[in-house]
Design a protein around this motif. Structure first.
Motif, PDB file in Angstrom:
ATOM      1  N   LEU A  99      41.731  25.778  34.963  1.00  0.00           N
ATOM      2  CA  LEU A  99      40.758  26.700  35.558  1.00  0.00           C
ATOM      3  C   LEU A  99      40.878  26.694  37.082  1.00  0.00           C
ATOM      4  CD1 LEU A  99      37.781  25.709  33.266  1.00  0.00           C
ATOM      5  CD2 LEU A  99      38.962  27.904  33.257  1.00  0.00           C
ATOM      6  N   PHE A 100      41.018  25.501  37.645  1.00  0.00           N
ATOM      7  CA  PHE A 100      41.154  25.350  39.087  1.00  0.00           C
ATOM      8  C   PHE A 100      42.451  26.023  39.569  1.00  0.00           C
ATOM      9  CE2 PHE A 100      42.751  22.656  42.646  1.00  0.00           C
ATOM     10  CZ  PHE A 100      41.763  22.928  43.561  1.00  0.00           C
ATOM     11  N   GLY A 103      42.410  29.894  39.423  1.00  0.00           N
ATOM     12  CA  GLY A 103      41.571  30.419  40.503  1.00  0.00           C
ATOM     13  C   GLY A 103      42.254  30.294  41.851  1.00  0.00           C
ATOM     14  N   LEU A 104      42.812  29.114  42.114  1.00  0.00           N
ATOM     15  CA  LEU A 104      43.438  28.864  43.413  1.00  0.00           C
ATOM     16  C   LEU A 104      44.667  29.757  43.593  1.00  0.00           C
ATOM     17  CD1 LEU A 104      43.083  27.099  45.907  1.00  0.00           C
ATOM     18  CD2 LEU A 104      44.593  25.415  44.873  1.00  0.00           C
ATOM     19  N   SER A 106      45.176  32.688  42.335  1.00  0.00           N
ATOM     20  CA  SER A 106      44.707  34.036  42.629  1.00  0.00           C
ATOM     21  C   SER A 106      44.225  34.124  44.076  1.00  0.00           C
ATOM     22  CB  SER A 106      43.584  34.390  41.655  1.00  0.00           C
ATOM     23  OG  SER A 106      42.829  35.461  42.139  1.00  0.00           O
ATOM     24  N   PHE A 107      43.538  33.073  44.525  1.00  0.00           N
ATOM     25  CA  PHE A 107      43.014  33.052  45.898  1.00  0.00           C
ATOM     26  C   PHE A 107      44.151  33.062  46.917  1.00  0.00           C
ATOM     27  CE2 PHE A 107      41.531  30.794  49.692  1.00  0.00           C
ATOM     28  CZ  PHE A 107      40.368  31.479  49.992  1.00  0.00           C
ATOM     29  N   GLN A 110      46.238  36.133  47.408  1.00  0.00           N
ATOM     30  CA  GLN A 110      45.683  37.237  48.197  1.00  0.00           C
ATOM     31  C   GLN A 110      45.678  36.947  49.688  1.00  0.00           C
ATOM     32  OE1 GLN A 110      42.164  39.254  46.726  1.00  0.00           O
ATOM     33  NE2 GLN A 110      42.402  38.193  44.773  1.00  0.00           N
ATOM     34  N   ARG A 111      46.101  35.732  50.085  1.00  0.00           N
ATOM     35  CA  ARG A 111      46.039  35.384  51.510  1.00  0.00           C
ATOM     36  C   ARG A 111      47.380  34.969  52.096  1.00  0.00           C
ATOM     37  NH1 ARG A 111      41.499  37.368  53.505  1.00  0.00           N
ATOM     38  NH2 ARG A 111      41.265  35.816  55.131  1.00  0.00           N
TER      39      ARG A 111
END
Lengths: 318, 379
Positions: A99-100, A103-104, A106-107, A110-111
Motif C-alpha cells: 500500500l505504501f 502510493g509513493l 504514484s506520488f 507526479q513530481r
C-alpha cells in the motif's frame, strides 16, 4: 497459425516473463529464508518508477537499474526491520509495504519529471534489442531467444546461478536452513538474524530489478499502475514454482505466454471480450494453486520452508 | 558507560501502549509526510492545514452552519466502515481476506443488476423503496458473500492459501465489472459515456443531508451487529479462539471449516454492502469508481482499529479525511492526491513497528565489561 505469429508470441512471452522471473526468484530467496514478503507489488512498482526517473535524468538505463536495485532493497529493509527486529506480523507488514509503495510510486511519479513535472508520457532511455550474432539466426527460436534486450540475456545467466547457489553452495545451505529450522541453524553457528536481513533485502533488490525491466524495456516509460498486479502474480508464482528457481522460469513464461497470446488476439480482433482474456492469468493462478495444494504428496516433497512466516526469537519457544 | 537494549516480553499486553500506539503512529506518519512534502517543494504546515480544512471545513464555514466538507468526508468514510468491519471479522480468525475490494465491487454490480433489470423482469413488484431497497441490499450482500465463499471453501476443504485466492478474485471481479459498465450494461442513450442507465428513483438509498445518506446509519448498525456476534456470542468466541490458537480450538472441538465459511459469508457480505451503498446512494448507476481501493484501505482501517468494530468506524472516518483532504490539496495546491495513500501506508508501517511495545518492554541494560553484555543478567 503461421510461423511469424508463433515467433512473435514466443518473443513477447520471453520479454513479458523476464520481470516475473527476476521478481519471483527474489521472493523465493526471501521466503526460503523464512520471511514472507507480500510487499512485492509495492517494491516492484517503486523499482519501476525509480528506474525510469533515474534513467531519464542520467540518460543511462544502467543508472536506472542500479537505482531500482537500491530502492527495492530499501523497501525490503523496512519489511526486514518490522518483521525480524520488531517481530511484526509478516502478512500485514507486507501488505503495508504494498500500500505504501503504490502510493509513493504514484506520488513521486507526479513530481520527478523535469522541474517537478509528472513522469507520465515522457520518453527516456531504454534497453533496446541486441541481436546476438549467429545465435539469433537459428531458425524459429533464434529471434525469440537471442534478439532481446540485455536484461533478458542476464536472466539466462542469473537463473542457473541462483539455482546453483541455492542447492550447491554452503551459503545456499545456510539460506535454506534458516527458513526450515532457524533453531538448528542458530545452534550450528549461523547468524539467523543477519542472514534473514540479507536475504530479505537481496530479494527486494531483485524484485526492484523486475520493476526496472518493466519501465526500461518491456513497456518503456512510466504510467500509473504500471505493474498492474504483477507483484501479486509473483507471490502466486513462488507457490507455483514450489520455491524452486528453475520452475519459477516455467511459471513466469507460462504467465508471460498468456499475456502474449492475449496481446496478439486483441491485435487480430476476436469475438472474445478483452476483459475475459485479461482474467485468464488470475483464473489460471487460482487453478494452479488449487492443483498444487491438492497433490499433497507433491507438496510435501518440495513444500514451503517449514519456518516460513514465523518470527525467530532466541530466548522464546515459538 | 556501555549499555545495550534488550526486549523483555511483558506478562500482559500493555493497555496504554495498545491504544497509544496507533495515535503516536498517526503523528509519526504525518511527520514523515511533512518531510516528503518539503522535499516535493511544498510547505507541509500549509498543506496539512489545507487538508484539514478540506476534510472538515473551516472555522468560518462551521460558524455559518455549513458542513459540506464534513459531510463529504462522512460519505467517503461509509464504504471504508463496511470494508474495515469486513476485514476485521476475517482477521480476527487470522483468515487473511485481502478480497474485500472484489467483494465490494460485486456487491455493487449485483445491486445495479437488480435496480436496472428487476422492474422489467418482475413488473408485478410494486415500484417502492420498501420493496426495492431490501432487494438491493440482499442482492449485494449475497454477491459479496458468494465471492467470499469461494476462497473460504477452497481453504476449508482443500487448504488452499486464501491470501492468493482472495487477491486473484479481486482482479476477476474488477475486470467483470468493467466489462459490464463499459460494454454489456452500457446505456445506449448515454452518448458514449461508459456507464449504465440511471437507476429508477425507487432504488435510491435516501439521503440525510447533502450527499450524506442512510448508508452511514447502516454502517453503524453493522458495527453493532459485528460487535454482538464477535464479543457476545458463542460463535464469536469460537472465531476468536481459532484466531488466537488454532490448535487449541481444534482440541476444544471447534469446527474450523464451518467457522471459516461463516466468517467469510459475513465478511464478504459486509464488503458487498459497501458496494450497494456506493451505487445506490451515490452514483445511481453502474459506472467507474467502485474499484478505487476501498477494500485495501479497509485492511488499514481494521488493523489500526485493532480489529475492534467501534474503533473501525472512527479510523474509517480519519482515513476518509485523509482522502478528502488529499483531493483538496490536489485542487487548491496542485499537489498529488496520492499523498493520502502514502500517509496511510506510513501509518500502518509505524503501527506495525510500534505494536512491539504492547507485547515487549524495552530495557536499557548497563554493563561495565563488554563481554558481560552477551550474558543475561542473573536474576
Amino acid at each position: 497459425m503461421d510461423i511469424a505469429l508463433l515467433i512473435s508470441i514466443l518473443t513477447i512471452t520471453i520479454v513479458a516473463g523476464t520481470s516475473l522471473v527476476y521478481a519471483t526468484i527474489g521472493e523465493i530467496i526471501t521466503e526460503r529464508a523464512g520471511i514472507l514478503n507480500l510487499g512485492v507489488e509495492g517494491m516492484m512498482i517503486m523499482g519501476a518508477v525509480s528506474a525510469f526517473a533515474a534513467a531519464f535524468h542520467s540518460g543511462n538505463p544502467w543508472v536506472g537499474v542500479l537505482t531500482a536495485l537500491i530502492v527495492g532493497g530499501l523497501m525490503a529493509s523496512i519489511h526486514a526491520f518490522l518483521t525480524i527486529s520488531l517481530r511484526a506480523d509478516q502478512v500485514v507488514s507486507g501488505l503495508a509495504l504494498t500500500l505504501f509503495g503504490t502510493g509513493l510510486a504514484s506520488f513521486v511519479g507526479q513530481r520527478l519529471g523535469p522541474g517537478g513535472a509528472p513522469l507520465v508520457g515522457l520518453i527516456g532511455p531504454r534497453f533496446s534489442d541486441v541481436p546476438i550474432p549467429l545465435l539469433s539466426n537459428i531458425p524459429f527460436i533464434g529471434q525469440a531467444l537471442f534478439n532481446q534486450d540485455i536484461l533478458v540475456y542476464l536472466m539466462y545467466i542469473f537463473v542457473p546461478v541462483s539455482a546453483y547457489f541455492l542447492y550447491k553452495t554452503r551459503p545456499g545451505l545456510h539460506l535454506r536452513a534458516i527458513g526450515e529450522s532457524p533453531q538448528t541453524a542458530d545452534a550450528m553457528g549461523v547468524n539467523v538474524f543477519a542472514l534473514r536481513y540479507l536475504y530479505t533485502i537481496g530479494g527486494g533488490m531483485l524484485v526492484g530489478l523486475g520493476g526496472a525491466h518493466l519501465s526500461l524495456a518491456y513497456t518503456p516509460g512510466w504510467t500509473e499502475n504500471l505493474t498492474g498486479g504483477r507483484g501479486w502474480i509473483v507471490i502466486a508464482l513462488v507457490i507455483f514454482a514450489t520455491w524452486d528457481p528453475a520452475r519459477a522460469v516455467v511459471g513466469a513464461l507460462l504467465f508471460g505466454g498468456v499475456n502474449a497470446i492475449q496481446f496478439r488476439l486483441q491485435a487480430i480482433g476476436t469475438t472474445i471480450p478483452a476483459s475475459l482474456l485479461n482474467m485468464l492469468p488470475y483464473i489460471l493462478t487460482i487453478v494452479v494453486l488449487v492443483l498444487i495444494t491438492w497433490f499433497e504428496a507433491f507438496r510435501k516433497r518440495v513444500g514451503a520452508p517449514a519456518a516460513l512466516g514465523l518470527p525467530y526469537m532466541r530466548e522464546e519457544r515459538s | 558507560m556501555p549499555f545495550y537494549l534488550k526486549l523483555e516480553k511483558r506478562l500482559e499486553i500493555s493497555q496504554t501502549a495498545y491504544y497509544l500506539v496507533p495515535i503516536i503512529s498517526f503523528v509519526l506518519a504525518l511527520l514523515f509526510g511533512a518531510v516528503l512534502l518539503a522535499l516535493a517543494g511544498a510547505n507541509p504546515w500549509l498543506t496539512y492545514r489545507a487538508m484539514l480544512e478540506g476534510a472538515f471545513g473551516t472555522a468560518a464555514q462551521w460558524q455559518q452552519g455549513q458542513f459540506y466538507s464534513l459531510s463529504e468526508t462522512l460519505v467517503k468514510a461509509v464504504p471504508l466502515m463496511f470494508t474495515g468491519l469486513s476485514v476485521a471479522i476475517a482477521f480476527r480468525m487470522r483468515f487473511w481476506n485481502i478480497g474485500a475490494e472484489g467483494q465490494l465491487v460485486l456487491g455493487g454490480v449485483a445491486a445495479a443488476g437488480v435496480a436496472l433489470f428487476f422492474p422489467q423482469m418482475f413488473p408485478f413488484l410494486p415500484e417502492s423503496r420498501w420493496i426495492y431497497l431490501p432487494l438491493l441490499v440482499v442482492a449485494g450482500v449475497l454477491a459479496g458473500a458468494i465471492w467470499g465463499l469461494i476462497p473460504a471453501m477452497l481453504k476449508s476443504y482443500l487448504k488452499v492459501n486464501e491470501i492468493i485466492t482472495t487477491l486473484m478474485l479481486n482482479y476477476i471481479a474488477i475486470l467483470w465489472y468493467q466489462q459490464l459498465f463499459q460494454i454489456s450494461w452500457k446505456d445506449p442513450q448515454g452518448f458514449g459515456f461508459p456507464g449504465s442507465a440511471l437507476f429508477p428513483e425507487f432504488t435510491w438509498i435516501p439521503r440525510l443531508s447533502g450527499r450524506l445518506h442512510w448508508g452511514l446509519i447502516m454502517a453503524i448498525a453493522a458495527a453493532a451487529l459485528v460487535w454482538i456476534i464477535m464479543d457476545r456470542t458463542r460463535r464469536g468466541y469460537e472465531i476468536r479462539l481459532i484466531g488466537e490458537n488454532e490448535n487449541a480450538a481444534r482440541y476444544a472441538g471447534v469446527s474450523l471449516a464451518r467457522n471459516i465459511v461463516l466468517v467469510m459469508l459475513l465478511s464478504g457480505g459486509l464488503a458487498g454492502l459497501a458496494g450497494v451503498v456506493e451505487v445506490s446512494a451515490i452514483s445511481h448507476r453502474l459506472q467507474q469508481g467502485l474499484d478505487v481501493g476501498n477494500g485495501f484501505t479497509g485492511i488499514i482501517v481494521a488493523w489500526l482499529a485493532k480489529l475492534n468494530p467501534w474503533a473501525a468506524l472512527i479510523w474509517a472516518l480519519l482515513l476518509a479525511a485523509l482522502f478528502v483532504g488529499g483531493d483538496q490539496i490536489q485542487i487548491s495546491m496542485g499537489l498529488p492526491a496520492s499523498v493520502a495513500l502514502v500517509l496511510q501506508g506510513a501509518i500502518l508501517i509505524f503501527v506495525l513497528g510500534g505494536d512491539i511495545f504492547t507485547r515487549y518492554r524495552l530495557r536499557v541494560i548497563r554493563s561495565t565489561a563488554p563481554h558481560a553484555a552477551a550474558q543475561p543478567a542473573g536474576k
